[in-house]
Design a protein around this motif. Structure first.
Motif, mmCIF file in Angstrom:
data_model
loop_
_atom_site.group_PDB
_atom_site.id
_atom_site.type_symbol
_atom_site.label_atom_id
_atom_site.label_comp_id
_atom_site.label_asym_id
_atom_site.label_seq_id
_atom_site.Cartn_x
_atom_site.Cartn_y
_atom_site.Cartn_z
ATOM 1 N N ASP A 65 -4.520 -7.989 -8.724
ATOM 2 C CA ASP A 65 -3.170 -7.404 -8.685
ATOM 3 C C ASP A 65 -3.134 -5.940 -8.272
ATOM 4 O O ASP A 65 -2.333 -5.147 -8.781
ATOM 5 N N HIS A 66 -3.963 -5.576 -7.295
ATOM 6 C CA HIS A 66 -3.923 -4.238 -6.715
ATOM 7 C C HIS A 66 -3.062 -4.227 -5.449
ATOM 8 O O HIS A 66 -2.621 -5.278 -4.967
ATOM 9 N N VAL A 67 -2.840 -3.040 -4.908
ATOM 10 C CA VAL A 67 -2.118 -2.857 -3.647
ATOM 11 C C VAL A 67 -3.117 -2.428 -2.572
ATOM 12 O O VAL A 67 -3.915 -1.517 -2.778
ATOM 13 N N ILE A 68 -3.067 -3.118 -1.427
ATOM 14 C CA ILE A 68 -3.958 -2.826 -0.310
ATOM 15 C C ILE A 68 -3.143 -2.298 0.864
ATOM 16 O O ILE A 68 -2.111 -2.868 1.223
ATOM 17 N N ASN A 69 -3.608 -1.208 1.467
ATOM 18 C CA ASN A 69 -2.986 -0.649 2.665
ATOM 19 C C ASN A 69 -3.877 -0.938 3.868
ATOM 20 O O ASN A 69 -5.056 -0.585 3.870
ATOM 21 N N VAL A 70 -3.299 -1.569 4.891
ATOM 22 C CA VAL A 70 -4.060 -1.975 6.074
ATOM 23 C C VAL A 70 -3.400 -1.423 7.331
ATOM 24 O O VAL A 70 -2.173 -1.433 7.454
ATOM 25 N N SER A 71 -4.216 -0.966 8.260
ATOM 26 C CA SER A 71 -3.732 -0.608 9.597
ATOM 27 C C SER A 71 -4.166 -1.725 10.542
ATOM 28 O O SER A 71 -5.317 -1.729 11.004
ATOM 29 N N PRO A 72 -3.305 -2.702 10.829
ATOM 30 C CA PRO A 72 -3.714 -3.845 11.652
ATOM 31 C C PRO A 72 -4.165 -3.461 13.058
ATOM 32 O O PRO A 72 -4.870 -4.236 13.708
ATOM 33 N N GLU A 73 -3.768 -2.281 13.535
ATOM 34 C CA GLU A 73 -4.253 -1.829 14.841
ATOM 35 C C GLU A 73 -5.749 -1.533 14.797
ATOM 36 O O GLU A 73 -6.401 -1.467 15.845
ATOM 37 N N ALA A 74 -6.280 -1.320 13.584
ATOM 38 C CA ALA A 74 -7.716 -1.123 13.333
ATOM 39 C C ALA A 74 -8.228 0.240 13.776
ATOM 40 O O ALA A 74 -9.394 0.559 13.553
ATOM 41 N N LYS A 75 -7.389 1.050 14.391
ATOM 42 C CA LYS A 75 -7.794 2.392 14.801
ATOM 43 C C LYS A 75 -6.543 3.212 15.079
ATOM 44 O O LYS A 75 -5.439 2.672 15.198
ATOM 45 N N VAL A 113 6.508 -2.632 -8.308
ATOM 46 C CA VAL A 113 6.013 -1.733 -9.355
ATOM 47 C C VAL A 113 4.800 -2.332 -10.058
ATOM 48 O O VAL A 113 4.074 -1.634 -10.771
ATOM 49 N N SER A 114 4.578 -3.628 -9.871
ATOM 50 C CA SER A 114 3.401 -4.278 -10.438
ATOM 51 C C SER A 114 3.049 -5.482 -9.570
ATOM 52 O O SER A 114 3.864 -5.930 -8.766
ATOM 53 N N GLY A 115 1.831 -5.986 -9.744
ATOM 54 C CA GLY A 115 1.422 -7.158 -8.991
ATOM 55 C C GLY A 115 0.835 -6.810 -7.638
ATOM 56 O O GLY A 115 0.911 -5.682 -7.155
ATOM 57 N N ARG A 116 0.255 -7.812 -7.025
ATOM 58 C CA ARG A 116 -0.453 -7.633 -5.751
ATOM 59 C C ARG A 116 0.505 -7.462 -4.573
ATOM 60 O O ARG A 116 1.637 -7.973 -4.595
ATOM 61 N N ALA A 117 0.047 -6.751 -3.561
ATOM 62 C CA ALA A 117 0.833 -6.568 -2.344
ATOM 63 C C ALA A 117 -0.058 -6.023 -1.238
ATOM 64 O O ALA A 117 -1.010 -5.284 -1.495
ATOM 65 N N VAL A 118 0.259 -6.415 -0.008
ATOM 66 C CA VAL A 118 -0.395 -5.869 1.178
ATOM 67 C C VAL A 118 0.646 -5.079 1.952
ATOM 68 O O VAL A 118 1.692 -5.628 2.325
ATOM 69 N N GLN A 172 -2.374 -14.239 2.985
ATOM 70 C CA GLN A 172 -2.302 -15.689 2.848
ATOM 71 C C GLN A 172 -3.259 -16.196 1.771
ATOM 72 O O GLN A 172 -2.901 -17.049 0.954
ATOM 73 N N LYS A 173 -4.474 -15.670 1.761
ATOM 74 C CA LYS A 173 -5.476 -16.117 0.798
ATOM 75 C C LYS A 173 -5.066 -15.845 -0.644
ATOM 76 O O LYS A 173 -5.487 -16.550 -1.565
ATOM 77 N N THR A 174 -4.260 -14.806 -0.855
ATOM 78 C CA THR A 174 -3.927 -14.383 -2.223
ATOM 79 C C THR A 174 -2.459 -14.580 -2.589
ATOM 80 O O THR A 174 -2.058 -14.257 -3.707
ATOM 81 N N GLY A 175 -1.666 -15.101 -1.653
ATOM 82 C CA GLY A 175 -0.239 -15.267 -1.922
ATOM 83 C C GLY A 175 0.482 -13.948 -2.115
ATOM 84 O O GLY A 175 1.493 -13.882 -2.820
ATOM 85 N N SER A 176 -0.022 -12.902 -1.479
ATOM 86 C CA SER A 176 0.566 -11.564 -1.627
ATOM 87 C C SER A 176 1.729 -11.362 -0.658
ATOM 88 O O SER A 176 1.696 -11.863 0.468
ATOM 89 N N PRO A 177 2.743 -10.610 -1.072
ATOM 90 C CA PRO A 177 3.786 -10.242 -0.120
ATOM 91 C C PRO A 177 3.242 -9.245 0.896
ATOM 92 O O PRO A 177 2.388 -8.418 0.565
#
Length: 219
Positions: free
Chosen positions: A109-119, A36-41, A139-144
């Motif tokens: 402390d934002h949330v990032i959404n990534v598609s690791p398949e890249a497409k 509900v708060s804090g950084r996450a990928v 890893q760089k940000t210690g994010s879950p």
């Protein structure tokens, strides 16, 4: 870092999220794993152009999605820039600018959404090989890292997309290949568990190690 203005994002979600839920009736499982708060990928497979919107309606958090650069350069680029997506050049081997932008947002402390398949995956493979961006920024940000799997379709009132989030994990002192392998197999397991068995039977499943071996023989 310049403070992100999320007004347009919240306005569009307020207007369109109810319509999205009405038209597609998404099935959402494991949303409690998104903090509900804090950084996450959050990272998962990519089948359809509407996948990022499905992720957005799973949480009250503002989600910043990595999106292909062409969307930012097109006629509706102002919308993608306005809602805080991060442009990625899919034709480049390295996307340092995108990674730096994502890391800066995570450190705020934002949330990032990534598609690791890249497409988007148009193949018969259940899952395409993963790029290292998601595990690197985590890893760089210690994010879950929160894996997810999307199955089903987006036919209004006819098919229901399903998204399942898995338990978060941290890269910690793992190497990037080790963390990427863990993320890949987490998403693979979620897909295998949530996909219609008849559809799953038609898919080809390639393990992380098998993709690595293919890359070694073609490089």
């Amino acid at each position: 870092m310049k403070k992100q203005n999320n007004t347009l994002y919240r306005l569009l979600r307020f207007l369109f999220a109810p319509l999205f839920r009405l038209w597609f009736r998404p099935v959402i499982s494991g949303r409690e794993f998104i903090p509900v708060s804090g950084r996450a990928v959050i990272a998962g497979n990519h089948m359809h152009a509407l996948d990022p919107i499905l992720v957005d309606v799973c949480t009250k958090r503002v989600v910043h999605t990595l999106a292909k650069k062409e969307l930012h350069d097109g006629p509706f680029g102002f919308l993608f820039r306005g809602v805080g997506t991060i442009p990625v050049d899919l034709h480049s081997k390295e996307n340092r600018a995108a990674l730096s932008a994502a890391v800066a947002m995570l450190e705020d402390d934002h949330v990032i959404n990534v598609s690791p398949e890249a497409k988007r995956n148009y193949t018969n493979e259940l899952l395409l090989p993963f790029k290292y961006g998601a595990v690197s920024m985590a890893q760089k940000t210690g994010s879950p890292l929160i894996p997810y799997a999307i199955t089903g379709g987006y036919k209004p009132f006819r098919s229901r997309p399903k998204i399942v989030f898995g338990e978060p994990f941290y890269v910690g002192d793992k190497t990037l290949p080790e963390a990427n392998k863990e993320l890949y197999h987490c998403v693979l397991a979620l897909l295998s568990e949530s996909m219609d068995p008849a559809v799953l039977a038609q898919k080809h499943i390639t393990t992380f190690d098998e993709w690595s071996q293919k890359n070694e023989t073609t490089s």
